[in-house]
Design an enzyme around this catalytic site. Structure first.
Site, short mmCIF file in Angstrom:
data_model
loop_
_atom_site.label_atom_id
_atom_site.label_comp_id
_atom_site.label_asym_id
_atom_site.label_seq_id
_atom_site.Cartn_x
_atom_site.Cartn_y
_atom_site.Cartn_z
N ASP A 256 37.98 -41.73 93.70
CA ASP A 256 38.16 -42.48 92.46
C ASP A 256 37.23 -43.70 92.33
O ASP A 256 37.02 -44.20 91.23
CB ASP A 256 39.61 -42.98 92.34
CG ASP A 256 40.61 -41.84 92.33
OD1 ASP A 256 40.23 -40.70 91.98
OD2 ASP A 256 41.78 -42.07 92.69
N LYS B 52 25.68 -29.01 64.73
CA LYS B 52 25.83 -28.99 66.18
C LYS B 52 27.23 -28.47 66.49
O LYS B 52 28.18 -29.26 66.56
CB LYS B 52 25.65 -30.42 66.71
CG LYS B 52 25.41 -30.52 68.18
CD LYS B 52 25.19 -31.98 68.54
CE LYS B 52 24.99 -32.13 70.02
NZ LYS B 52 25.07 -33.52 70.43
N GLU C 113 41.48 -38.44 83.43
CA GLU C 113 42.91 -38.06 83.43
C GLU C 113 43.83 -39.23 83.05
O GLU C 113 44.93 -39.02 82.54
CB GLU C 113 43.32 -37.47 84.79
CG GLU C 113 43.22 -38.45 85.94
CD GLU C 113 43.70 -37.87 87.28
OE1 GLU C 113 44.32 -36.80 87.28
OE2 GLU C 113 43.45 -38.51 88.31
#
Ligand code: F6P
Length: 330
Positions: A135, A221, A230
């Site tokens: 992390d 596009k 998350e």
């Protein structure tokens, strides 16, 4: 943070919390540096549980051979529930004494150092922490062991998904790990040219994202990549995909949650070197009488940060990178 009174004959090592690529390289560096300084090395298995259950393995030079390139941790790891209790920590202290361990090195993340901090306050036992988590959310080091490898794993996965996104004209919403930090999302998003990056360090305004996608469609596009950390406040990739679909029903949207592939695999060269430096530095710090701090590297220099500071979740996001990502995704 100094502990000048005691010579260290035996060190204990644990890996704790989520595994991270490079933990083995660090165990190797710790063991070989300690042996070089005539110390004994005992590994305790499965994090703090190994201290509580006296689950030990003696480490010598051979036992840590041929592991520098391996992901995971040969000492195994755990998020110990029992160590959260005073009774568990008391058992851990008694087993450290039983094995004549003079100092402990704990490789892990914020949960590991929260435990180390409490343990030290209760039992005054010398501990040095080494930042090992994908992390990169610890204050007191530029990089944590495993972050670089995880980042490269994400980049390689997103590159592959991009092939499908552009072949099918699809929008992919990809969720990456990081707990409540957006460092993996930010750097992987920039590296893969993501159309949008959503991170917990900033409020996600979904209208902002929807407007951007509107412009992209107007510019013909149809495909794109949205990277969602998350821990983002909008609630993860599925929530984002749902909101986009409601507003842009024409989008062909897929969600990919990358999950634990981000934690595995052979460590990058960067992580192997970092892990070796931190393992070596931790033993040097103990010899120097330092304790109860995490060792990190900031601007190429070793830095010791008290546990309670290292885990403060200080925001390590470089906001100018977020701006850069937005400009380049125009
Ligand atoms: O801290 C590392 C990490 O992979 C986080 O990014 C993630 O939120 C968490 O661990 C997942 O933990 P577990 O493997 O226990 O589900």
């Amino acid at each position: 943070m100094k502990n000048n009174s005691q010579k260290i004959n035996t060190i204990g090592i644990i890996t704790s919390g989520g595994d991270a690529p490079g933990m083995n390289a660090c165990i190797r560096a710790l063991t070989r540096t300690a042996l070089f300084h005539n110390m004994n090395v005992i590994g305790f298995k499965q994090g703090y549980n190994g201290l509580i259950e006296n689950n030990t393995v003696f480490l010598d030079s051979k036992k840590v051979g041929n592991i520098i390139q391996r992901g995971g941790t040969i000492l195994k790891t755990a998020r110990s529930e029992e160590f959260r209790t005073f009774e568990g920590r008391k058992k851990a202290f008694e087993n450290l004494k039983l094995n004549n361990v003079d100092a402990l090195v704990a490789i892990g993340g914020d949960g590991t150092f929260t435990g180390a901090d409490i343990f030290n306050r209760e039992f005054d036992f010398p501990i040095i922490g080494i930042p090992g988590t994908i992390d990169n959310d610890l204050f007191g080091t530029d990089n944590t062991i495993g972050y670089d490898t995880a980042l490269n794993t994400v980049v390689s996965a997103v590159d592959k998904i991009r092939d499908t996104a552009s072949s099918h004209g699809r929008l992919f919403v990809i969720e990456v790990m990081g707990k409540d930090a957006g460092l993996i999302a930010l750097r992987s998003g920039i590296s893969t040219g993501a159309e949008a990056i959503l991170i917990p360090e900033t409020t996600t305004y979904i209208d902002h994202l929807l407007n951007k996608l509107c412009k992209d469609r107007a510019n013909k596009k149809p495909s794109g990549i949205i990277i969602v950390a998350e821990g983002d406040d909008f609630g993860g990739a599925y929530n984002v995909a749902k909101a986009v679909k409601e507003d842009h029903p024409l989008y062909d949207i897929r969600v990919t949650v990358l999950g634990h592939i981000q934690r595995g695999g052979s460590p990058s060269a960067f992580d192997r070197v970092l892990a070796s430096q931190l393992g070596y530095g931790a033993i040097k710090a103990l010899i120097n009488g330092d304790k109860n701090a995490m060792i990190g590297i900031i601007n190429k220099e070793y830095v010791l940060t008290p546990f309670d500071q290292a885990i403060k979740h200080n925001n390590k996001i470089n906001m100018s990178l977020l701006e850069l990502a937005e400009v380049l995704a125009c």
